[in-house]
Scaffold this motif. Sequence first.
Motif, PDB file in Angstrom:
ATOM      1  N   ALA A   4       0.863  -1.187   0.000  1.00 35.97           N
ATOM      2  CA  ALA A   4       0.000   0.000   0.000  1.00 35.97           C
ATOM      3  C   ALA A   4       0.897   1.234   0.000  1.00 35.97           C
ATOM      4  O   ALA A   4       1.036   1.942   0.997  1.00 35.97           O
ATOM      5  CB  ALA A   4      -0.916  -0.012   1.219  1.00 35.97           C
ATOM      6  N   LEU A   5       1.511   1.478  -1.150  1.00 37.64           N
ATOM      7  CA  LEU A   5       2.543   2.498  -1.286  1.00 37.64           C
ATOM      8  C   LEU A   5       2.285   3.364  -2.509  1.00 37.64           C
ATOM      9  O   LEU A   5       2.104   2.841  -3.611  1.00 37.64           O
ATOM     10  CB  LEU A   5       3.924   1.833  -1.426  1.00 37.64           C
ATOM     11  N   VAL A   6       2.290   4.670  -2.315  1.00 37.67           N
ATOM     12  CA  VAL A   6       2.147   5.611  -3.428  1.00 37.67           C
ATOM     13  C   VAL A   6       3.318   6.581  -3.364  1.00 37.67           C
ATOM     14  O   VAL A   6       3.377   7.450  -2.497  1.00 37.67           O
ATOM     15  CB  VAL A   6       0.811   6.374  -3.360  1.00 37.67           C
ATOM     16  N   GLY A   7       4.280   6.395  -4.261  1.00 34.45           N
ATOM     17  CA  GLY A   7       5.437   7.267  -4.309  1.00 34.45           C
ATOM     18  C   GLY A   7       5.369   8.197  -5.498  1.00 34.45           C
ATOM     19  O   GLY A   7       4.352   8.274  -6.204  1.00 34.45           O
ATOM     20  N   SER A   8       6.474   8.903  -5.748  1.00 37.13           N
ATOM     21  CA  SER A   8       6.554   9.772  -6.920  1.00 37.13           C
ATOM     22  C   SER A   8       7.438   9.154  -7.992  1.00 37.13           C
ATOM     23  O   SER A   8       7.729   9.790  -9.004  1.00 37.13           O
ATOM     24  CB  SER A   8       7.141  11.135  -6.523  1.00 37.13           C
ATOM     25  N   GLY A   9       7.867   7.913  -7.788  1.00 40.55           N
ATOM     26  CA  GLY A   9       8.805   7.270  -8.692  1.00 40.55           C
ATOM     27  C   GLY A   9       8.199   6.837 -10.009  1.00 40.55           C
ATOM     28  O   GLY A   9       6.989   6.981 -10.242  1.00 40.55           O
ATOM     29  N   PRO A  10       9.015   6.251 -10.891  1.00 39.49           N
ATOM     30  CA  PRO A  10       8.559   5.898 -12.239  1.00 39.49           C
ATOM     31  C   PRO A  10       7.653   4.677 -12.306  1.00 39.49           C
ATOM     32  O   PRO A  10       7.061   4.419 -13.356  1.00 39.49           O
ATOM     33  CB  PRO A  10       9.871   5.637 -12.986  1.00 39.49           C
ATOM     34  N   PHE A  11       7.539   3.919 -11.186  1.00 37.18           N
ATOM     35  CA  PHE A  11       6.682   2.733 -11.176  1.00 37.18           C
ATOM     36  C   PHE A  11       5.769   2.756  -9.955  1.00 37.18           C
ATOM     37  O   PHE A  11       6.081   3.373  -8.933  1.00 37.18           O
ATOM     38  CB  PHE A  11       7.518   1.450 -11.157  1.00 37.18           C
ATOM     39  N   THR A  12       4.639   2.068 -10.078  1.00 33.03           N
ATOM     40  CA  THR A  12       3.693   1.925  -8.973  1.00 33.03           C
ATOM     41  C   THR A  12       3.421   0.442  -8.729  1.00 33.03           C
ATOM     42  O   THR A  12       3.555  -0.392  -9.636  1.00 33.03           O
ATOM     43  CB  THR A  12       2.367   2.631  -9.273  1.00 33.03           C
ATOM     44  N   VAL A  13       3.018   0.107  -7.505  1.00 32.57           N
ATOM     45  CA  VAL A  13       2.763  -1.289  -7.151  1.00 32.57           C
ATOM     46  C   VAL A  13       1.424  -1.735  -7.711  1.00 32.57           C
ATOM     47  O   VAL A  13       0.401  -1.091  -7.492  1.00 32.57           O
ATOM     48  CB  VAL A  13       2.768  -1.476  -5.623  1.00 32.57           C
ATOM     49  N   LYS A  14       1.452  -2.857  -8.412  1.00 32.75           N
ATOM     50  CA  LYS A  14       0.214  -3.468  -8.903  1.00 32.75           C
ATOM     51  C   LYS A  14      -0.211  -4.616  -7.990  1.00 32.75           C
ATOM     52  O   LYS A  14      -1.376  -4.738  -7.620  1.00 32.75           O
ATOM     53  CB  LYS A  14       0.410  -3.982 -10.334  1.00 32.75           C
ATOM     54  N   SER A  15       0.744  -5.481  -7.600  1.00 29.22           N
ATOM     55  CA  SER A  15       0.408  -6.619  -6.736  1.00 29.22           C
ATOM     56  C   SER A  15       1.659  -7.137  -6.055  1.00 29.22           C
ATOM     57  O   SER A  15       2.778  -6.946  -6.547  1.00 29.22           O
ATOM     58  CB  SER A  15      -0.249  -7.750  -7.543  1.00 29.22           C
ATOM     59  N   PHE A  16       1.456  -7.805  -4.927  1.00 31.76           N
ATOM     60  CA  PHE A  16       2.547  -8.433  -4.168  1.00 31.76           C
ATOM     61  C   PHE A  16       2.008  -9.716  -3.565  1.00 31.76           C
ATOM     62  O   PHE A  16       1.165  -9.693  -2.676  1.00 31.76           O
ATOM     63  CB  PHE A  16       3.045  -7.476  -3.087  1.00 31.76           C
ATOM     64  N   GLU A  17       2.494 -10.845  -4.082  1.00 32.94           N
ATOM     65  CA  GLU A  17       2.143 -12.157  -3.556  1.00 32.94           C
ATOM     66  C   GLU A  17       3.406 -12.765  -2.953  1.00 32.94           C
ATOM     67  O   GLU A  17       4.361 -13.053  -3.670  1.00 32.94           O
ATOM     68  CB  GLU A  17       1.611 -13.069  -4.662  1.00 32.94           C
ATOM     69  N   HIS A  18       3.392 -12.951  -1.643  1.00 33.22           N
ATOM     70  CA  HIS A  18       4.583 -13.441  -0.952  1.00 33.22           C
ATOM     71  C   HIS A  18       5.077 -14.754  -1.548  1.00 33.22           C
ATOM     72  O   HIS A  18       4.292 -15.638  -1.901  1.00 33.22           O
ATOM     73  CB  HIS A  18       4.297 -13.637   0.530  1.00 33.22           C
ATOM     74  N   ASN A  19       6.408 -14.854  -1.669  1.00 37.94           N
ATOM     75  CA  ASN A  19       7.090 -16.050  -2.158  1.00 37.94           C
ATOM     76  C   ASN A  19       6.712 -16.418  -3.584  1.00 37.94           C
ATOM     77  O   ASN A  19       6.991 -17.526  -4.039  1.00 37.94           O
ATOM     78  CB  ASN A  19       6.830 -17.241  -1.225  1.00 37.94           C
ATOM     79  N   ARG A  20       6.099 -15.468  -4.295  1.00 39.61           N
ATOM     80  CA  ARG A  20       5.745 -15.737  -5.689  1.00 39.61           C
ATOM     81  C   ARG A  20       6.097 -14.585  -6.616  1.00 39.61           C
ATOM     82  O   ARG A  20       6.911 -14.734  -7.512  1.00 39.61           O
ATOM     83  CB  ARG A  20       4.259 -16.080  -5.818  1.00 39.61           C
ATOM     84  N   LEU A  21       5.511 -13.402  -6.389  1.00 38.57           N
ATOM     85  CA  LEU A  21       5.603 -12.365  -7.417  1.00 38.57           C
ATOM     86  C   LEU A  21       5.325 -10.978  -6.846  1.00 38.57           C
ATOM     87  O   LEU A  21       4.430 -10.796  -6.018  1.00 38.57           O
ATOM     88  CB  LEU A  21       4.581 -12.662  -8.530  1.00 38.57           C
ATOM     89  N   VAL A  22       6.107  -9.999  -7.315  1.00 40.79           N
ATOM     90  CA  VAL A  22       5.779  -8.581  -7.146  1.00 40.79           C
ATOM     91  C   VAL A  22       5.678  -7.989  -8.542  1.00 40.79           C
ATOM     92  O   VAL A  22       6.592  -8.169  -9.355  1.00 40.79           O
ATOM     93  CB  VAL A  22       6.864  -7.820  -6.357  1.00 40.79           C
TER      94      VAL A  22
END
Length: 531
Positions: free
Chosen positions: A193-211
């Motif tokens: 649950a992160l909103v930065g000013s960087g070039p990418f934004t978080v779509k999903s985070f599944e532990h031990n599988r995929l970000v």
Amino acid sequence: MIRPLAILAIAVALAGCDGKPEQTAATGTPAQPQTGGVLRVAFDGDPNCIDPQQAGNNTALNVGRQLVDSLTDQDPQSAEILPWLAERWEVSEDSRQFDFHLREGVTFADGSPLDAAAVKANFEAIVALGARAQLAGTYLAGLESVEVTGPSSVRVTFKQPNAQFLQASSTMSLGLFSLDTLKRNAEERCQGALVGSGPFTVKSFEHNRLVRIEARPDYRWPSSIAQHQGRAWLDAIEFHILPESGVRLGSLLSGQIDVNTSVPVQDEAVLQAQGVPSINRPNPGIVFSLTPNVSRAPLDELAVRQALNKAIDRSQFQGVISRYQKPATSVLASSTPYYQDLSSHLAYDPAGAEKLLDDAGWRKGADGWRQRDGKRLGFTLDYWQATTPVLELVQQQLRKIGVELRLNKSTIGQVSLQQTSLDYSLWFFNLTRADPDVLRTVFLSPGRNVNVRAPLPLDRLLLDSAASLDGQKRGALIQQASAELLDLGHVLPLVEMATVTAFRDVVHGLHYEASTRLQFYDTWLAQPGGH
């Protein structure tokens, strides 16, 4: 701006540390970068928490770097501090007060402005995180105030001189998030649950599988050392969690992944023979080490800690580590500013180790193990990193003097929990930072204090080294603090790391930033439609 003397001292210390990608095979690069595509990146472990203001492990920080911008940036070759979100800055003569003047028009991904008020809120929120802010909190130790002196001007003041802070302002640990993100609880932020000013934004985070992170279309304020302007070339990046090195190797060779961020030594020859491109860079900061918890018997005994140090033959590590790595010669890596070779404090002396233990009452039994009062001299090491051959060598070397080292490969989550609760005998880690203040971050008794020790005169050395504005004096304090850490057995340095990253020949523009973490803003795919 940063003082010329400081730049010179750092640049000299980093001589020979090449921050540019070292490509080992021709890639047939097209004339121009291309927009689009999903880059598939393999990690060797779960990031655990992808909030860079909280996290301290490299996998998490490799994600976090893409989400946040920083006030400044650090040139990976010269170590010079350069503009990013701050167009310019002034530092007081006593290095207590830092005035930053921000670029205008920068926004977070939710559209809210990145202004002086947002900087103030972020720094105060980091302090409020307390111990959860593993690195960021130490960078802001001694913070007195953060003042908004204008819509785009902010003044950061410390209670004492703080020579390290300007470099700290270039790290992702002090990267900035929106006010709404700061209102979230720490665990929500860890999970994305992160909103930065960087070039990418978080779509999903599944532990031990995929970000999965996705490019922000309206991004237009990269660092002054970036290679292009505007949005990132890539559409998205997928970080796949592949703990097994053989799986990462096979996936890269078969084209199922594009980048392997953790190439073990046994795969280097295969990749070279196959003509697979790679980059490598020494990791500045604290080398891979064992740090004893001195609040636990028998590691509270100086003789035991000193014996462990003398029993380790670091020259043997070269046979099981990468050709880009080398046995430790100090607690700091040789690519760190103000590094000094302290290998004389790390000399292999098994006879000396045996005598120390004999004199302390730890005697060998018929089975070869040392005992005292019916208890065997031994320790359990819980670790998660892919460095088992080095640890197995240490285990064998300690066995020769009758000390049992029990190795338990675990997960980063389980090890982090043990460390947070101080439930460990030995802590195995490294910490990358292009500034020697990393010593204060890790070893200061009122700070992170990985040794769980009581205050010592060593603390004054660590504090003074962070405060000194004189390059020669600071170097001497760093050397003295490093030597005391070694002589007191508070750290057992093992291997000076280098990061080796292999990638498919369709990947271009991949490079490390100053702390040897990956920066994907300038990365692009020659076949963006292929994914």
